[in-house]
Design a protein around this motif. Structure first.
Motif, short mmCIF file in Angstrom:
data_model
loop_
_atom_site.label_atom_id
_atom_site.label_comp_id
_atom_site.label_asym_id
_atom_site.label_seq_id
_atom_site.Cartn_x
_atom_site.Cartn_y
_atom_site.Cartn_z
N MET A 31 0.66 -1.35 -0.02
CA MET A 31 0.13 -0.01 0.09
C MET A 31 0.89 1.18 -0.21
SD MET A 31 -3.13 -0.92 2.42
CE MET A 31 -2.26 -1.19 3.99
N GLU A 100 2.09 -3.15 9.81
CA GLU A 100 2.20 -1.62 10.27
C GLU A 100 2.99 -1.73 11.56
OE1 GLU A 100 -2.68 -1.95 9.05
OE2 GLU A 100 -1.29 -3.55 9.95
N GLU A 101 3.48 -2.85 12.14
CA GLU A 101 4.17 -2.92 13.24
C GLU A 101 5.52 -2.16 13.03
OE1 GLU A 101 3.02 -7.16 15.25
OE2 GLU A 101 4.83 -6.99 14.03
N ASN A 102 6.01 -2.08 11.54
CA ASN A 102 7.19 -1.20 11.26
C ASN A 102 7.03 0.10 11.07
OD1 ASN A 102 8.30 -3.78 11.13
ND2 ASN A 102 7.54 -4.04 8.91
N GLY A 103 5.78 0.67 11.33
CA GLY A 103 5.38 2.00 11.05
C GLY A 103 5.54 2.38 9.95
N TYR A 104 5.37 3.96 9.51
CA TYR A 104 5.20 4.56 8.32
C TYR A 104 6.50 5.21 8.00
CZ TYR A 104 0.34 3.09 8.67
OH TYR A 104 -0.87 2.50 8.49
N TYR B 31 -3.26 0.77 17.42
CA TYR B 31 -2.35 -0.23 17.02
C TYR B 31 -1.08 0.21 17.47
CZ TYR B 31 -0.36 -4.23 14.42
OH TYR B 31 0.42 -5.22 14.06
N GLN B 34 3.18 6.81 16.43
CA GLN B 34 4.35 7.19 16.04
C GLN B 34 4.68 8.78 16.09
OE1 GLN B 34 4.67 5.33 12.16
NE2 GLN B 34 6.83 6.10 11.77
N LEU B 49 8.58 4.99 17.34
CA LEU B 49 7.29 4.10 17.30
C LEU B 49 7.03 3.30 18.40
CD1 LEU B 49 5.05 2.82 15.35
CD2 LEU B 49 6.96 1.22 14.64
N GLN B 51 4.63 0.48 19.84
CA GLN B 51 3.39 -0.43 19.44
C GLN B 51 2.60 -0.39 20.77
OE1 GLN B 51 3.19 -1.99 16.78
NE2 GLN B 51 5.31 -1.59 16.02
#
Lengths: 115, 113
Positions: A31, A100-104, B31, B34, B49, B51
Motif C-alpha cells: 500500500m 504496520e508494526e514497522n511504522g510509516y 495499534y 508514531q 514508534l 506499539q
C-alpha cells in the motif's frame, strides 16, 4: 525501513493546470498513501493506492480531482487536476514496509503553490 | 472517530532545557503511535514508534512513552539544542487492512541559543 524518492520537491503552477507528483520506493510495498498538508494544518489522507486496483479515496477527495496511478509495487503518481489556489499545499506519499508494526515512512514532500 | 490533540501549538525554550511534548487521543483502541519531526516545508522524519503493547521507546536524547488506557503519549527531549527546532507530530493507527495515520496538528518547537 523503506526509502522514498518524491519528485518534484516544489513547483509553482498556474490555476487551471495539472501537476503530477511521483513517488519511487526502494522496495516493494503493498500500500502507498497520499496525504495533503494545507498551510498551518496537519496531514489529511487523500487516498490509499494498491497495486492492481483502483485507489480508495477518503471523504472529500474524488478521483477526477486527484487521479492516482499505481503501475507496480514500487511506484505511484498523484495528479492534482484543474488546480486552484486552494490546492496550494504540501503533498506527501507514505508507505508501510512489511506490516504496520514497522511504522510509516514518508517521502520528502512536494510543496505546491498555485497562482 | 479518532481525534489526536497536541497542546500547546508552539513552544519556545532556551538551549539545554529538558522538555516534554504531549499528545492525547480519544480512542484507546490504537495499534501503534508514531512521533515524527517536520522541518519547514519538508517531509516527515520518523523519530519513534511505540506499539500498543509497549510503554516506551528511546532513541538517543529522545524518549517516548505511551499510556493507552488514558489516551496519552509524551515525547521527552533531553538537553535541547537549536537543531531540535522543528514541528513535532504524533500520529496513531488502528488495526486494519487499510489502516491510516490520524495526526495531531503538531507542536512547533523553537530552541533559542
Amino acid at each position: 525501513s523503506a526509502v522514498i524518492s518524491q519528485k518534484p520537491s516544489r513547483d509553482i503552477c498556474q490555476r487551471g493546470t495539472s501537476l503530477t507528483i511521483q513517488c519511487q520506493v526502494d522496495s516493494q510495498v503493498t500500500m502507498m498513501f497520499w496525504y495533503r498538508q494545507q498551510p498551518g494544518q496537519s496531514l489529511t489522507l487523500i487516498a490509499t493506492a494498491n497495486q492492481g486496483s483502483e485507489a480508495t479515496y477518503e471523504s472529500g477527495f474524488v478521483i477526477d480531482k486527484f487521479p492516482i496511478s499505481r503501475p507496480n509495487l514500487t511506484f505511484s503518481t498523484l495528479t492534482v487536476s484543474n488546480m486552484s489556489p486552494e490546492d496550494s499545499s504540501i503533498y506527501l506519499c507514505s508507505v508501510v514496509t512489511g506490516t504496520e508494526e514497522n511504522g510509516y515512512t514518508f517521502g520528502s514532500g512536494t510543496r505546491l503553490t498555485v497562482v | 472517530k479518532q481525534e489526536v490533540t497536541q497542546i500547546p501549538a508552539a513552544l519556545s525554550v532556551p538551549e539545554g532545557e529538558n522538555l516534554v511534548l504531549n499528545c492525547s487521543f480519544t480512542d484507546s483502541a490504537i495499534y501503534n503511535l508514531q512521533w515524527f519531526r517536520q522541518d519547514p516545508g519538508k517531509g516527515l522524519t520518523s523519530l519513534l514508534l511505540i506499539q500498543s503493547s509497549q510503554r516506551e521507546q528511546t532513541s538517543g536524547r529522545l524518549n517516548a512513552s505511551l499510556d493507552k488506557s488514558s489516551g496519552r503519549s509524551t515525547l521527552y527531549i533531553a538537553a535541547s539544542q537549536p537543531g531540535d527546532s522543528a514541528t513535532y507530530l504524533c500520529a496513531v493507527t488502528a488495526r486494519g487492512a487499510n489502516s491510516k495515520l490520524t495526526f495531531g496538528k503538531g507542536i512547533t518547537l523553537s530552541v533559542r541559543p
